[in-house]
Design a protein around this motif. Structure first.
Motif, PDB file in Angstrom:
ATOM      1  N   VAL A  60      67.472 -16.143 -61.207  1.00  0.00           N
ATOM      2  CA  VAL A  60      67.618 -17.433 -61.892  1.00  0.00           C
ATOM      3  C   VAL A  60      67.772 -18.557 -60.871  1.00  0.00           C
ATOM      4  O   VAL A  60      67.148 -19.615 -60.994  1.00  0.00           O
ATOM      5  N   ALA A  61      68.586 -18.335 -59.848  1.00  0.00           N
ATOM      6  CA  ALA A  61      68.769 -19.351 -58.805  1.00  0.00           C
ATOM      7  C   ALA A  61      67.444 -19.684 -58.136  1.00  0.00           C
ATOM      8  O   ALA A  61      67.106 -20.856 -57.916  1.00  0.00           O
ATOM      9  N   LEU A  62      66.676 -18.652 -57.812  1.00  0.00           N
ATOM     10  CA  LEU A  62      65.382 -18.852 -57.158  1.00  0.00           C
ATOM     11  C   LEU A  62      64.446 -19.686 -58.036  1.00  0.00           C
ATOM     12  O   LEU A  62      63.820 -20.646 -57.569  1.00  0.00           O
ATOM     13  N   ARG A 101      51.084 -24.479 -63.919  1.00  0.00           N
ATOM     14  CA  ARG A 101      51.180 -24.423 -65.378  1.00  0.00           C
ATOM     15  C   ARG A 101      52.666 -24.428 -65.718  1.00  0.00           C
ATOM     16  O   ARG A 101      53.283 -23.372 -65.918  1.00  0.00           O
ATOM     17  N   PRO A 102      53.280 -25.614 -65.763  1.00  0.00           N
ATOM     18  CA  PRO A 102      54.741 -25.708 -65.914  1.00  0.00           C
ATOM     19  C   PRO A 102      55.293 -24.998 -67.139  1.00  0.00           C
ATOM     20  O   PRO A 102      56.440 -24.530 -67.115  1.00  0.00           O
ATOM     21  N   ALA A 103      54.505 -24.897 -68.214  1.00  0.00           N
ATOM     22  CA  ALA A 103      55.017 -24.247 -69.432  1.00  0.00           C
ATOM     23  C   ALA A 103      55.393 -22.794 -69.149  1.00  0.00           C
ATOM     24  O   ALA A 103      56.394 -22.285 -69.687  1.00  0.00           O
ATOM     25  N   LEU A 104      54.608 -22.107 -68.299  1.00  0.00           N
ATOM     26  CA  LEU A 104      54.937 -20.730 -67.964  1.00  0.00           C
ATOM     27  C   LEU A 104      56.224 -20.660 -67.141  1.00  0.00           C
ATOM     28  O   LEU A 104      57.036 -19.752 -67.321  1.00  0.00           O
ATOM     29  N   CYS A 105      56.415 -21.613 -66.250  1.00  0.00           N
ATOM     30  CA  CYS A 105      57.672 -21.673 -65.487  1.00  0.00           C
ATOM     31  C   CYS A 105      58.858 -21.826 -66.437  1.00  0.00           C
ATOM     32  O   CYS A 105      59.898 -21.177 -66.268  1.00  0.00           O
ATOM     33  N   ALA A 108      59.568 -18.523 -68.238  1.00  0.00           N
ATOM     34  CA  ALA A 108      60.244 -17.574 -67.360  1.00  0.00           C
ATOM     35  C   ALA A 108      61.702 -17.966 -67.128  1.00  0.00           C
ATOM     36  O   ALA A 108      62.599 -17.109 -67.134  1.00  0.00           O
ATOM     37  N   LEU A 109      61.938 -19.264 -66.939  1.00  0.00           N
ATOM     38  CA  LEU A 109      63.312 -19.732 -66.745  1.00  0.00           C
ATOM     39  C   LEU A 109      64.172 -19.439 -67.969  1.00  0.00           C
ATOM     40  O   LEU A 109      65.326 -19.003 -67.845  1.00  0.00           O
ATOM     41  N   ARG A 110      63.602 -19.673 -69.142  1.00  0.00           N
ATOM     42  CA  ARG A 110      64.357 -19.401 -70.378  1.00  0.00           C
ATOM     43  C   ARG A 110      64.709 -17.921 -70.480  1.00  0.00           C
ATOM     44  O   ARG A 110      65.843 -17.561 -70.799  1.00  0.00           O
ATOM     45  N   LEU A 111      63.747 -17.048 -70.167  1.00  0.00           N
ATOM     46  CA  LEU A 111      64.011 -15.611 -70.210  1.00  0.00           C
ATOM     47  C   LEU A 111      65.055 -15.222 -69.166  1.00  0.00           C
ATOM     48  O   LEU A 111      65.943 -14.408 -69.440  1.00  0.00           O
ATOM     49  N   ILE A 123      59.558 -11.123 -65.242  1.00  0.00           N
ATOM     50  CA  ILE A 123      59.951 -12.525 -65.397  1.00  0.00           C
ATOM     51  C   ILE A 123      59.434 -13.352 -64.223  1.00  0.00           C
ATOM     52  O   ILE A 123      58.904 -14.458 -64.399  1.00  0.00           O
ATOM     53  N   TYR A 124      59.546 -12.807 -63.011  1.00  0.00           N
ATOM     54  CA  TYR A 124      59.091 -13.565 -61.832  1.00  0.00           C
ATOM     55  C   TYR A 124      57.566 -13.651 -61.776  1.00  0.00           C
ATOM     56  O   TYR A 124      57.014 -14.637 -61.282  1.00  0.00           O
ATOM     57  N   LEU A 125      56.859 -12.627 -62.275  1.00  0.00           N
ATOM     58  CA  LEU A 125      55.401 -12.706 -62.364  1.00  0.00           C
ATOM     59  C   LEU A 125      54.981 -13.867 -63.257  1.00  0.00           C
ATOM     60  O   LEU A 125      54.059 -14.619 -62.940  1.00  0.00           O
ATOM     61  N   VAL A 126      55.663 -14.002 -64.383  1.00  0.00           N
ATOM     62  CA  VAL A 126      55.368 -15.107 -65.301  1.00  0.00           C
ATOM     63  C   VAL A 126      55.633 -16.443 -64.602  1.00  0.00           C
ATOM     64  O   VAL A 126      54.816 -17.371 -64.655  1.00  0.00           O
ATOM     65  N   PHE A 127      56.780 -16.534 -63.930  1.00  0.00           N
ATOM     66  CA  PHE A 127      57.130 -17.780 -63.247  1.00  0.00           C
ATOM     67  C   PHE A 127      56.098 -18.124 -62.177  1.00  0.00           C
ATOM     68  O   PHE A 127      55.638 -19.270 -62.075  1.00  0.00           O
TER      69      PHE A 127
END
Length: 421
Positions: A239-241, A211-215, A218-221, A193-197
């Motif tokens: 999630v906090a990070l 690339r905000p869409a990837l952020c 990742a946040l949704r996941l 998840i953090y790699l994606v973010f």
């Protein structure tokens, strides 16, 4: 309903429901690859029928019902249904296949959690885990994943196919690990998840700084995982990070798409809602208890920045202490490089440079552009401009991100008062 409106509705429903649909089907057929194929078949059926019949009241249940019928037909074609009847007795459909209306509601949390853990299984390479997770849980197409990571579409397609084949060949069970295995497997999930973010937050290549869409994916996941595993502090820490880092999105990019570094950002552009969500997640991590893990410590560092109304108000001594804690938890050259930055801000650039210079022979940082970038910044602050220029130019030659190259070359030019060669 027009074809275009129906197609838009189908794809919107798919993005929302696909993870739950695949998770429910995987529980039934015990094979992620087959579950995705059945879900895709249901999607094709929706594209054919909804323009004529209209979107059903419960589109997710419609997709599940369609996929379920196809699963049963396939089992019959392969003469598996009789064997299942012998093993489980009559009532296969009631036992193995839930009622249609409840199909997406029964055990939804358990099913999604199982899908998260199988998508991020350590038997797969990190690249395969990322691709499979975005495909199965993020609802992204192969084309969208390829575009996000700037790799050829066939490469992503191969990763996904091989990942599903590997899971089947290795007999990876569709279940949530227990006991000691849970912590190790959860670390893999959080890493994916953090790699994606991070790829969305600081793109490794291409013309865009972010690339905000990837952020957002990742946040949704991460938020889903936090709901599914509310007693795991590191889930809330991650999630906090991500919430706090994502709060800076608008401030990190200038009017022409150029990068804006943290201390130069307009903090009025920071998203206060995301910051509050990040603080709440950090509080939940603390309330759950246990030893503070790496994501929780990084979230605490991000919170220090978020609390500072101006760069001058930043508690750099606290951040330096937190990086020392992080270094004890997950010792690595990259963490030590970040620690050097914090120490330079708290105690002066010479202190930071002494830490950085110890990393110059580190093999893992040989091609890491942030090492010469950080060193150039510290040398510039110490007035050693020719050395700083050389470091910025080296950093520009190492990064594959076009926006970052422009920024670093500009910093190199500023060290000599002229254009960089």
């Amino acid at each position: 309903m027009t074809d275009s409106k129906a197609q838009a509705a189908v794809h919107a429903v798919w993005r929302i429901e696909s993870a739950r649909l695949i998770a429910g089907l995987a529980r039934m057929v015990r094979d992620v690859g087959q579950a995705e194929e059945l879900a895709q078949d249901a999607l094709v059926a929706a594209l054919e029928k909804w323009p004529v019949s209209g979107v059903p009241d419960n589109p997710g249940a419609w997709l599940m019902a369609t996929a379920k019928r196809r699963a049963i037909d396939e089992m019959r074609r392969h003469k598996l249904l009789a064997r299942k009847h012998e093993e489980l007795g009559h009532g296969l459909e009631e036992a193995e296949m839930p009622d249609l209306d409840a199909a997406l509601d029964d055990n939804v949390g358990d099913d999604l959690l199982r899908l998260v853990f199988i998508s991020c299984h350590p038997v797969l390479s990190p690249e395969a885990r990322v691709a499979l997770t975005l495909r199965l849980l993020g609802g992204l197409t192969t084309e969208e994943i390829a575009r996000a990571f700037l790799v050829p579409e066939p490469t992503v397609a191969q990763r996904i196919v091989r990942a599903k084949r590997t899971l089947a060949e290795k007999g990876v069970p569709f279940e949530v690990p227990r006991g000691e295995d849970l912590e190790a497997r959860l670390a893999s999930v959080l890493e994916v998840i953090y790699l994606v973010f991070n790829e969305g937050y600081s793109a490794t290549a291409g013309d865009d700084w972010m690339r905000p869409a990837l952020c957002e994916d990742a946040l949704r996941l991460g938020r889903i995982l936090a709901e599914l595993m509310p007693r795991m502090p590191e889930v809330h820490g991650l999630v906090a990070l991500m919430e706090i880092q994502a709060s800076r999105t608008r401030a990190r990019v200038g009017p022409n798409g150029e990068p804006v570094l943290l201390l130069e950002q307009n903090r009025a552009l920071w998203d206060q809602l995301l910051i509050r969500r990040g603080f709440a997640a950090l509080k939940r991590a603390s309330e759950v208890g246990g030893v503070q893990g790496p994501y929780g410590v990084q979230a605490a560092i991000a919170a220090c920045h978020a609390r500072a109304r101006t760069p001058e108000e930043t508690d750099w001594e606290q951040i330096a202490a937190l990086y020392s804690t992080l270094m004890r938890l997950v010792p690595s050259p990259v963490v030590d490089l970040n620690r050097a930055v914090a120490f330079s801000m708290a105690y002066g650039p010479a202190v930071g440079l002494s830490i950085v210079d110890r990393l110059l022979d580190e093999p893992s940082l040989k091609h890491y552009h942030l090492l010469p970038s950080v060193r150039g910044d510290l040398l510039q602050k110490l007035g050693r401009l020719p050395e700083a220029r050389a470091e910025f130019e080296r950093a520009a030659s190492l990064t594959r991100n076009a926006r970052e190259q422009v920024l670093l070359r500009a910093r190199a030019a500023a060290c000599s008062g002229g254009p960089s060669s």
